[in-house]
Design a protein around this motif. Structure first.
Motif, PDB file in Angstrom:
ATOM      1  N   SER C 303      41.390  34.055  56.447  1.00  0.00           N
ATOM      2  CA  SER C 303      42.044  34.885  55.435  1.00  0.00           C
ATOM      3  C   SER C 303      41.075  35.921  54.892  1.00  0.00           C
ATOM      4  O   SER C 303      39.864  35.694  54.840  1.00  0.00           O
ATOM      5  CB  SER C 303      42.532  33.981  54.291  1.00  0.00           C
ATOM      6  N   ASN C 304      41.608  37.066  54.499  1.00  0.00           N
ATOM      7  CA  ASN C 304      40.796  38.082  53.830  1.00  0.00           C
ATOM      8  C   ASN C 304      40.532  37.715  52.371  1.00  0.00           C
ATOM      9  O   ASN C 304      39.905  38.483  51.651  1.00  0.00           O
ATOM     10  CB  ASN C 304      41.508  39.436  53.864  1.00  0.00           C
ATOM     11  N   TRP C 305      41.042  36.580  51.936  1.00  0.00           N
ATOM     12  CA  TRP C 305      41.017  36.244  50.521  1.00  0.00           C
ATOM     13  C   TRP C 305      40.386  34.879  50.289  1.00  0.00           C
ATOM     14  O   TRP C 305      40.591  33.955  51.072  1.00  0.00           O
ATOM     15  CB  TRP C 305      42.447  36.236  49.954  1.00  0.00           C
ATOM     16  N   THR C 306      39.660  34.733  49.205  1.00  0.00           N
ATOM     17  CA  THR C 306      39.212  33.405  48.791  1.00  0.00           C
ATOM     18  C   THR C 306      40.393  32.678  48.162  1.00  0.00           C
ATOM     19  O   THR C 306      41.407  33.300  47.849  1.00  0.00           O
ATOM     20  CB  THR C 306      38.110  33.497  47.712  1.00  0.00           C
ATOM     21  N   PRO C 307      40.297  31.354  47.975  1.00  0.00           N
ATOM     22  CA  PRO C 307      41.323  30.680  47.172  1.00  0.00           C
ATOM     23  C   PRO C 307      41.353  31.275  45.758  1.00  0.00           C
ATOM     24  O   PRO C 307      40.426  31.963  45.335  1.00  0.00           O
ATOM     25  CB  PRO C 307      40.854  29.219  47.131  1.00  0.00           C
ATOM     26  N   TYR C 308      42.425  31.006  45.055  1.00  0.00           N
ATOM     27  CA  TYR C 308      42.565  31.441  43.666  1.00  0.00           C
ATOM     28  C   TYR C 308      41.437  30.867  42.818  1.00  0.00           C
ATOM     29  O   TYR C 308      41.133  29.684  42.897  1.00  0.00           O
ATOM     30  CB  TYR C 308      43.912  30.967  43.125  1.00  0.00           C
ATOM     31  N   GLN C 309      40.777  31.712  42.037  1.00  0.00           N
ATOM     32  CA  GLN C 309      39.689  31.286  41.166  1.00  0.00           C
ATOM     33  C   GLN C 309      40.224  31.216  39.731  1.00  0.00           C
ATOM     34  O   GLN C 309      40.359  32.242  39.063  1.00  0.00           O
ATOM     35  CB  GLN C 309      38.547  32.310  41.226  1.00  0.00           C
ATOM     36  N   ALA C 310      40.523  30.001  39.278  1.00  0.00           N
ATOM     37  CA  ALA C 310      41.187  29.874  37.978  1.00  0.00           C
ATOM     38  C   ALA C 310      40.367  30.507  36.858  1.00  0.00           C
ATOM     39  O   ALA C 310      40.906  31.164  35.967  1.00  0.00           O
ATOM     40  CB  ALA C 310      41.464  28.401  37.667  1.00  0.00           C
TER      41      ALA C 310
ATOM     42  N   ALA D 263      45.192  44.508  29.850  1.00  0.00           N
ATOM     43  CA  ALA D 263      45.386  45.069  28.510  1.00  0.00           C
ATOM     44  C   ALA D 263      44.996  46.539  28.445  1.00  0.00           C
ATOM     45  O   ALA D 263      45.424  47.254  27.547  1.00  0.00           O
ATOM     46  CB  ALA D 263      44.589  44.265  27.492  1.00  0.00           C
ATOM     47  N   PHE D 264      44.171  46.993  29.370  1.00  0.00           N
ATOM     48  CA  PHE D 264      43.780  48.400  29.374  1.00  0.00           C
ATOM     49  C   PHE D 264      44.576  49.195  30.412  1.00  0.00           C
ATOM     50  O   PHE D 264      44.169  50.286  30.803  1.00  0.00           O
ATOM     51  CB  PHE D 264      42.273  48.539  29.617  1.00  0.00           C
ATOM     52  N   GLY D 265      45.687  48.640  30.886  1.00  0.00           N
ATOM     53  CA  GLY D 265      46.574  49.407  31.745  1.00  0.00           C
ATOM     54  C   GLY D 265      46.273  49.335  33.226  1.00  0.00           C
ATOM     55  O   GLY D 265      46.872  50.062  34.009  1.00  0.00           O
ATOM     56  N   SER D 266      45.368  48.446  33.638  1.00  0.00           N
ATOM     57  CA  SER D 266      45.175  48.227  35.071  1.00  0.00           C
ATOM     58  C   SER D 266      46.296  47.332  35.579  1.00  0.00           C
ATOM     59  O   SER D 266      46.426  46.212  35.101  1.00  0.00           O
ATOM     60  CB  SER D 266      43.828  47.534  35.348  1.00  0.00           C
ATOM     61  N   PRO D 267      47.093  47.790  36.572  1.00  0.00           N
ATOM     62  CA  PRO D 267      48.121  46.884  37.092  1.00  0.00           C
ATOM     63  C   PRO D 267      47.529  45.781  37.971  1.00  0.00           C
ATOM     64  O   PRO D 267      48.212  44.819  38.272  1.00  0.00           O
ATOM     65  CB  PRO D 267      49.034  47.809  37.900  1.00  0.00           C
ATOM     66  N   LYS D 268      46.267  45.925  38.375  1.00  0.00           N
ATOM     67  CA  LYS D 268      45.601  44.890  39.166  1.00  0.00           C
ATOM     68  C   LYS D 268      44.203  44.656  38.598  1.00  0.00           C
ATOM     69  O   LYS D 268      43.527  45.610  38.185  1.00  0.00           O
ATOM     70  CB  LYS D 268      45.466  45.351  40.628  1.00  0.00           C
ATOM     71  N   LEU D 269      43.760  43.410  38.589  1.00  0.00           N
ATOM     72  CA  LEU D 269      42.379  43.102  38.236  1.00  0.00           C
ATOM     73  C   LEU D 269      41.480  43.469  39.408  1.00  0.00           C
ATOM     74  O   LEU D 269      41.913  43.413  40.557  1.00  0.00           O
ATOM     75  CB  LEU D 269      42.234  41.609  37.934  1.00  0.00           C
ATOM     76  N   PRO D 270      40.215  43.827  39.148  1.00  0.00           N
ATOM     77  CA  PRO D 270      39.298  44.099  40.258  1.00  0.00           C
ATOM     78  C   PRO D 270      39.130  42.843  41.098  1.00  0.00           C
ATOM     79  O   PRO D 270      38.786  41.785  40.567  1.00  0.00           O
ATOM     80  CB  PRO D 270      37.981  44.466  39.561  1.00  0.00           C
ATOM     81  N   MET D 271      39.372  42.949  42.401  1.00  0.00           N
ATOM     82  CA  MET D 271      39.344  41.748  43.234  1.00  0.00           C
ATOM     83  C   MET D 271      38.315  41.816  44.360  1.00  0.00           C
ATOM     84  O   MET D 271      38.144  40.849  45.086  1.00  0.00           O
ATOM     85  CB  MET D 271      40.739  41.460  43.784  1.00  0.00           C
ATOM     86  N   SER D 272      37.647  42.946  44.524  1.00  0.00           N
ATOM     87  CA  SER D 272      36.557  42.998  45.497  1.00  0.00           C
ATOM     88  C   SER D 272      35.262  43.262  44.755  1.00  0.00           C
ATOM     89  O   SER D 272      35.271  43.688  43.592  1.00  0.00           O
ATOM     90  CB  SER D 272      36.807  44.113  46.513  1.00  0.00           C
ATOM     91  N   LEU D 273      34.136  43.014  45.405  1.00  0.00           N
ATOM     92  CA  LEU D 273      32.845  43.255  44.762  1.00  0.00           C
ATOM     93  C   LEU D 273      32.700  44.721  44.355  1.00  0.00           C
ATOM     94  O   LEU D 273      32.194  45.023  43.276  1.00  0.00           O
ATOM     95  CB  LEU D 273      31.706  42.865  45.706  1.00  0.00           C
TER      96      LEU D 273
END
Lengths: 333, 333, 333, 333, 333, 333
Positions: C303-310, D263-273
């Motif tokens: 997968s291009n993704w890690t598991p969900y990080q709570a 809360a600052f209007g990002s529809p996605k959280l940063p998910m890559s490094l």
């Protein structure tokens, strides 16, 4: 023979003792094998017990609320004691000493109920005293009030727990109110008596502790207002004159605001000094009782800390209990 | 002639009286005209005063902390009393009765300080008693401790306010602790004494109340720990033996956790029973005092409610003060 | 024979290798049977291992911190590798190549510590340079500073992790500070050195990583201020003149505000430009390191993704590592 | 004669100088009298100005964006400088030295734009370099990109502010990326270039700064993705081959996640490094710039602190600027 | 023989039936033994199934998406039905009645798709009708639109679910819009059609339901805007004239704001009446559908309540279904 | 002569018209001069009016609720219309056309009340129909129900507003409920009727709109339950049999949960499908009405946007009203 209580049991100890049973369930494990799970208790606490390879027949051999003699072994599982049951049978009620199982002894309940009455009858405000009398002389009410727990999981979650909490809070009020002349002591005392009364209908406690439909659908704050409305009507009939309306509203406000924040289900924030005081004193009594319980129940003597309490967002520090003795050994450099 | 106190002034009343002045400012209105704004106070309270058409000369005729005789008229502006000053002059100190201006009279301060000492000296725990003694016999510390306010805007925001709050909280502890055997009464009492001591350096209070740079940069929780560290070193020198380290840590924990929530600047949540109790009792004493103050200061007798208090997210209900008398008139139908 | 490291182990692989052991526990499963659980590690990572049908004797045959030769099989359980151990024995220390187990080799530690010293000694501000020297020449401090981890679970959670994080942050400061002339580069560099020093007492790391009582009760922010206070006294003795008080306050502010928000346990928000810069740079270094670790540790290449990080409220995208090569195949229409 | 700049004006100073005018409004005061309010600026800052007793005729004598010679007096009102205007007239453009009014001189803009191009052209990744070229050779885009502000109120709120912020962030990336081998430097650099490009359509900046309908309805994150989609189509035409789809998605992710929190209007959280790094570096650059601006603009030299900044929930500490010099005077006791 | 559907299975029932298989996994239990876990479904619902003592060979005997004939037993485990499989084999597709497995029958899909077209073609606004036509006549789009689910776990999480939700919402719009004359019914209807279209690329649904990389990186709100941009270009080509820009912006606003709060990933709050109406109607339809599903799927008939739903922070009350019949028995005293 | 309504008044317009007066106040400005402030309204809206240089005599010349003929000038102040009054006198009631002032004409009130009755009487559930009848035949209740507003500031804040909102919500229910077979339409309809009934005692609306003590102390949710309890007792007397208890609980749950979140004062979250549906439909009706009102009341035609609405955290977009006409001019490039 001296009874061995639940809070005395050690890891890997063999047990042969009588317990009160609750929450029995016939469950399947991942492999599809059935086992019996139940909650065993005495007055010192409770633990989960399992009987492997159970059947429908075994499951139906007893009811929740029965007393069972149980043979098994105690294990530590995920930080909590549990018992693996090898054998059990029903114990004739004649053999039971109820005092081993009831958290509050009848005498203690009587003492607390009598003390609550005494404090209420000492109020100066005639309207409030009449109102209180309508509660005190209602046997059906008093029977439920002295039996109900104050919660299902948290503080005072056992028969008589509501009475114990209410009495403790009222004692606090009688100590604290005189220190703040701006507080009306009678109003605060009556608020302390009333604040959680809705729990007598919110919870179910004939056998297992749980929530009634009414409790889940409308909650003890609204139920408490309904109970108060009924008693105000009785007080008016008794006195032959109307109950002062601002006083009635203030009492209802004390009930509906005592959780202190919207997030905890209060539809109103505390807006009078008495409401603010009631909220903080209630919180104090409930927190010391419930956190104290967590500390007392923690079986692990290797650590100064309880396990992480998710509901509190923290571990609790048990060190206060021992630090003076051990203080000699470790020192501040 | 009998003095007319600030809390006795009525709307549109003409005034000729002596006040203590603070927070003087020379400001321009929207039209660019200068006016003088200042805060006048006596022991009953304070109000904002304005002198129109001021100049630099007028502004420099007195200092904050002076006593001024002021003539003017009181007005209600946006729900608060303010004074329009027509004329003022300095009042010779010889004419002043300081008791009219100091919130806590010297005798009251002495009585409270002595009571704090008495309670601390009654502790059973020798280490704590020695530590307390190091505070009590430090004249420089005691002088600041008895002078500091407990806040700038909220509860106990006046000279001696810190002492008053600490003494009141310690009295609460002596009443409440015995009701909960799981609490260590000495630890809780010492925590009550220590919890806000950092305010003696966090705030400035020689003249105006404000925050010191130190107060804003690190805050009274951390300052309190630094003060405690210094006194523990003194106590060790005095006693010739190390102070018990777990006890020191527990005291520091009581200080850094007493705000009870991260959102209120506590770097740690209360994790021991004493820390939980201290947080709730502190909150109770501060809230009753500050909300009581808002109610006492509310000049409007036409409403059962104070204006909306943005910091509290609510109005306050003043009705408790009058409802028993008026209870006869209005009744529950 | 070439060692097989933990991060090279594949699912269902048979293993016969030496590991460092930690967190050993004798636990009961649901059926009441005992098993041994422990954490095995080498410098490439760690995994949980289980030995079924354990006994008290087996449990006491080794201690945490020992090196064990282990035979067993690797399994994927709930997305994580674990080992089922068949057999184990102690490995004589003489047979161990420590470089296989220590995350940071001694040479690397030396290099980083020397680089930290070099950067601190390059500061222009004499007071700060003197203060830094007091830390650098304190062998006991340096020994703990170079050994401590930066955390228990998150970023840099291994011996030397604190040093690695502090050195990396200081390097960042030397790169970034010159781009913003409004920042005081020495203050920021000293803040980067000091910000997490409290962790040397907050954490325990002789054997297992954990929190000390002190760490849990008062936390590394307050401990850091205490450490700084001690060193400021030494610097004053050394220099024979007082340390500039505003500078001391500013350093303490950098420490107590560096978490950036009340919710993360900062008793003060960052209020100076240096405090704001320190908070953001610290966050940047910690996040890249800890999220990079999660990505590196993810065993699943499907997968291009890690598991969900709570704890992060999201999965992490690993795709950046491969997208350029695979970019040819998939295209934007 | 030497020009007197806005940031040099003192309280109660008489002024006769040329300013750029904006935000003119004809308003009524509480009494119903009309006055003219406007914003006067030069390159050093801006202030609000009022002309009392205005009329429609006066109001229509000039337009926003004109240069006015203004006579008046400066006042401190609620902590901010404002000017009471006595007289004004239009200044012929021929008399204006534009360099006095433009925050970024044309030469500075050229230098920054050229530096941005240089950094983009140094990327190793051919696809990204082609894409960047499509932006750089689009004159209409570059004209807007170099003119747009980065905000209306906060950081870089002036013509050229977007360019300045983007260039500064890209410089940071070139410094920081090499320290973290797990980061793809080209991707991060391109993300820094793209992250705020949507602001060229979100904001209006021909005359006054404001938000376009498009900006308010969909925002610069979504607009940025639309701009990128257009340029990707151009790049594909130019290159004659498809743009790598995973790369396109990653670039879009950098744009839509760069605010870092829902809360600052990002529809996605940063998910890559790279997304995490971009968020933190952007935040660092924007915060140092905007908080530095608040500190530079603070006219009050009597305090180490700015006024309370409601949007930040704190005051800012200005002390860092002076503490080294004054450090000699004040000392840690 | 009549098929036994999943929602008809009872506890401890023996099963021999054909199911659609998904999410197959070969997993190790704590003891290191392998088992096969998979999801079996028919049109009435799905359950988890386990085959103990599995091997790689067994695991590779079938693929997700195959039809398997399964023999086993149903158990209640942690409140959910699961099946212990004894034996399974592939079922030839010729033996399958697809209508038993597809949640929405082809006829139903056709009916809903045709109804969506009918509603869109009834709009008065010519620009919107042209735009809608571009979607309706795009066979590739329609094929994905009618196949996509509306979610992975929550509401309408099955093939055709998106169509079902969109059609239901559009029906609501046609009922509700006429009651509010201030709403533009065509805009609202087109918004209802567009709001979730991005899900056709956000989700993967050829076999298992999941998220695409694109879905995770940029989300269905931004994808929806991209889809709309493409269709607007087509509509402009078709009509030979530009699409009204304010209308385009408003449609995009409806898409990006329809989650209603930043916390739910909307980069913009709803700012027009149509956006507010769309958000509330979407919420209504989704909530009734998903909570209704939880209630319908709850296998426990002993309680009026579902188990606690962590995602909702509450239990659900099922009583409404039976209370009228049972109303006779229980009464309000 | 044709009346000029408030929503027709333009900036700087001279006015000579009759208005209903409310909220009169005698206030001091900063200079201590008295002025009269009041709220003038007709059925089209309301505005604030000021009379400068007022006196106690002028203040007492009329009461709230009187009709005044007013001469003055309209001004725009901080974005809102206000009137500077030059002269006023009482208008004899005989000269008044009440239809100009009452938001809902008597005929409209009758029509809505009759429609509410019609819908309630169409319910299938006999118990609910009997209960509804007890409300409908209670003249005193109906008189208050048809007069009460639905709020003080937000939606439907005028006489008859409660009726209008309740009727509109019930119409919505009759349209929407049949689309969801899992909803009990009678329960939902009765819930819509009951949900806000407590407002008849929570608010005061004889003259000015405001909150009663009861409203502030316990709120319309709890009051609504009290009202329902009274009517259930009447219904039981009427029917001669007990009202079904689960039905009573469910109705109370609909009342206490309809705000949908703890933060909005609901002591319980909606836990049944009907409670969820009621919450969303109530929200929809209230929001469209109140936001529509803000847009209709916005006097500024120069912008597509209303001013920032702090309570909503956003501006509102008015563009939908005009975009179709102006769509020809502006186009998507």
């Amino acid at each position: 023979m001296v009874r061995r209580f639940i809070n005395q049991l050690g890891e890997r100890e063999a047990v042969d003792e009588v317990f009160l049973v609750a929450e029995k369930q016939l469950r399947a494990n991942r492999n599809g094998n059935l086992y019996l799970q139940m909650r065993l208790s005495d007055k010192s606490g409770s633990l989960t017990a399992m009987l492997w390879n159970a059947t429908d027949q075994i499951y139906s051999r007893f009811d929740n609320g029965d007393y069972l003699r149980v043979q098994g072994t105690v294990q530590l599982y995920n930080g909590a004691m549990q018992m693996i049951v090898n054998k059990f049978e029903q114990e004739p009620t004649s053999e039971i000493d109820e005092a081993d199982f009831i958290t509050l002894a009848a005498a203690q309940v009587d003492r607390l109920a009598s003390r609550v009455g005494e404090m209420l009858r000492s109020m100066q405000n005639l309207s409030l005293r009449n109102l209180a009398e309508c509660f005190l002389m209602d046997d059906s009410f008093m029977s439920r009030f002295t039996k109900a727990p104050a919660g299902v999981k948290n503080h005072h979650a056992y028969h008589g727990g509501l009475l114990e909490h209410v009495a403790s809070l009222m004692e606090l009020v009688t100590l604290v109110a005189p220190r703040y002349p701006e507080l009306d002591p009678d109003l605060l005392l009556m608020g302390a008596f009333l604040h959680d009364l809705g729990k007598i209908d919110e919870l179910t406690y004939e056998r297992d502790l749980g929530y009634s439909d009414e409790g889940q659908l409308i909650g003890h704050l609204v139920i408490g207002v309904e109970l108060l409305n009924g008693k105000i009507r009785e007080a008016e009939n008794l006195a032959g004159e109307p109950f002062p309306r601002p006083l009635a509203l203030h009492l209802k406000h004390l009930i509906v605001s005592h959780h202190g924040e919207y997030a905890f289900g209060s539809p109103k924030l505390p807006m009078s000094l008495e409401a603010v005081a009631l909220h903080h004193l209630d919180n104090l009594d409930a927190k010391i009782h419930s956190l104290g319980q967590i500390i007392r129940d923690d079986a692990n003597t290797d650590s100064n800390w309880t396990p992480y309490q998710a509901a509190l967002g923290r571990k609790l520090y048990k060190g206060a209990l021992v630090e003076n003795e051990t203080g000699d050994a470790e020192t501040e450099e």
